[in-house]
Design a protein around this motif. Sequence first.
Motif, short mmCIF file in Angstrom:
data_model
loop_
_atom_site.label_atom_id
_atom_site.label_comp_id
_atom_site.label_asym_id
_atom_site.label_seq_id
_atom_site.Cartn_x
_atom_site.Cartn_y
_atom_site.Cartn_z
N VAL A 1 5.95 -3.60 -1.06
CA VAL A 1 5.66 -3.22 -2.45
C VAL A 1 4.46 -4.00 -2.97
N ALA A 2 4.39 -5.30 -2.64
CA ALA A 2 3.26 -6.12 -3.08
C ALA A 2 1.95 -5.62 -2.48
N LEU A 3 1.98 -5.22 -1.21
CA LEU A 3 0.78 -4.70 -0.57
C LEU A 3 0.32 -3.39 -1.22
N VAL A 4 1.28 -2.52 -1.50
CA VAL A 4 0.95 -1.25 -2.16
C VAL A 4 0.36 -1.52 -3.54
N MET A 5 0.99 -2.43 -4.28
CA MET A 5 0.51 -2.79 -5.62
C MET A 5 -0.93 -3.30 -5.58
N VAL B 1 0.85 3.15 -13.69
CA VAL B 1 2.30 3.37 -13.63
C VAL B 1 2.93 2.72 -12.40
N ILE B 2 2.44 3.10 -11.21
CA ILE B 2 3.06 2.57 -9.98
C ILE B 2 2.72 1.09 -9.81
N GLY B 3 1.45 0.72 -10.06
CA GLY B 3 1.05 -0.67 -9.90
C GLY B 3 1.86 -1.61 -10.77
N SER C 1 6.84 -5.07 -12.01
CA SER C 1 8.10 -5.24 -12.72
C SER C 1 9.29 -5.25 -11.76
N TRP C 2 9.23 -4.41 -10.73
CA TRP C 2 10.31 -4.38 -9.73
C TRP C 2 10.40 -5.71 -9.01
N LEU C 3 9.25 -6.29 -8.68
CA LEU C 3 9.25 -7.59 -8.01
C LEU C 3 9.79 -8.68 -8.93
N LEU C 4 9.44 -8.61 -10.21
CA LEU C 4 9.92 -9.62 -11.16
C LEU C 4 11.42 -9.53 -11.39
N GLN C 5 11.98 -8.35 -11.16
CA GLN C 5 13.43 -8.22 -11.25
C GLN C 5 14.13 -8.96 -10.12
#
Length: 301
Positions: A15-19, A225-227, A232-236
């Motif tokens: 997810v971090a790489l995609v972001m 939106v996705i970035g 936010s997903w990672l911070l969760q």
Amino acid sequence: MASHPSRLGPADIFVALVMNLLWGLNIIAIKMSVDQVPPTTAAFLRLSIVFLVCLPWLRIVPGRMRALLLLGLLTGCLFFLVINLSLMVATNVGVLAIAGQLGVPFSMLAAVIVLKEQIHVLRIAGVALSLAGVGILAFDPAVANEIPGVALTILSSIIWAGASLIQRSLKGVPVLTIYAWIGLVGMVGLSLSALLIEPAGIASIPDLPPAVFGWIAFSAIGSSVIGHGSMSWLLQRHPISQVMPLTLAAPVMSVAAASLFFGTPLTPIMILGGLIALSGVAIVTIRTAKVAKKERPPQVL
């Protein structure tokens, strides 16, 4: 609130790489769009897409509406418009990717000035390094023609810093709700501005080639939106001290992508200035994340 895993797993790294990839490539998408669409019109189209994607999450948030509307004005209208203007007047967009890193130290300085946060030696050194790195660019003859774009990029970083203070007051508000309001305010404000100063641009929208809409949609959906949804997903799942350093790959990707895609040169002075600026940003980011590690991460999505 679920407890946070102590380590980043394969899914988190992916997810971090995609972001970072989406944020890094966004500079190409914006440049390609503003080369074919007037900047205010391009910003209007981007915020319209953001609003339509986030519309299902649009809702009144009691006690937070003033902050949401002000954030929409700063981010949705001013920030995206200035960014588009900077890329429209620039030739070597890699220079702007370097100058854009000033948003991190500027946001920290804004917190120190407005919120009276404490700042110590390491973060002061980080700010000094980031400013010095961008300042070095002025000594590169290849950057001489990019001064208007750099100045606009610095202005966008100041706007971003002000917006970051408002975002801190929106903890607990879902990120897609925040972006729904940013999209709505930006769409309305930029549509009025575009009708006033770029009527031909607005009139040309039905005749724009699909590729232009593709670039603008990439910025709206991919970067915004996705970035930010990925962040936010990672911070969760993880403390802010683990997540924030993951964003440091984005500016490197921006500079590399801009150079490869547009064929613009990376001069030794640009590389030196970029490395110094990124070192300063890294210090500010990592130290700020460690200071904030005891804060509860925002409740999102």
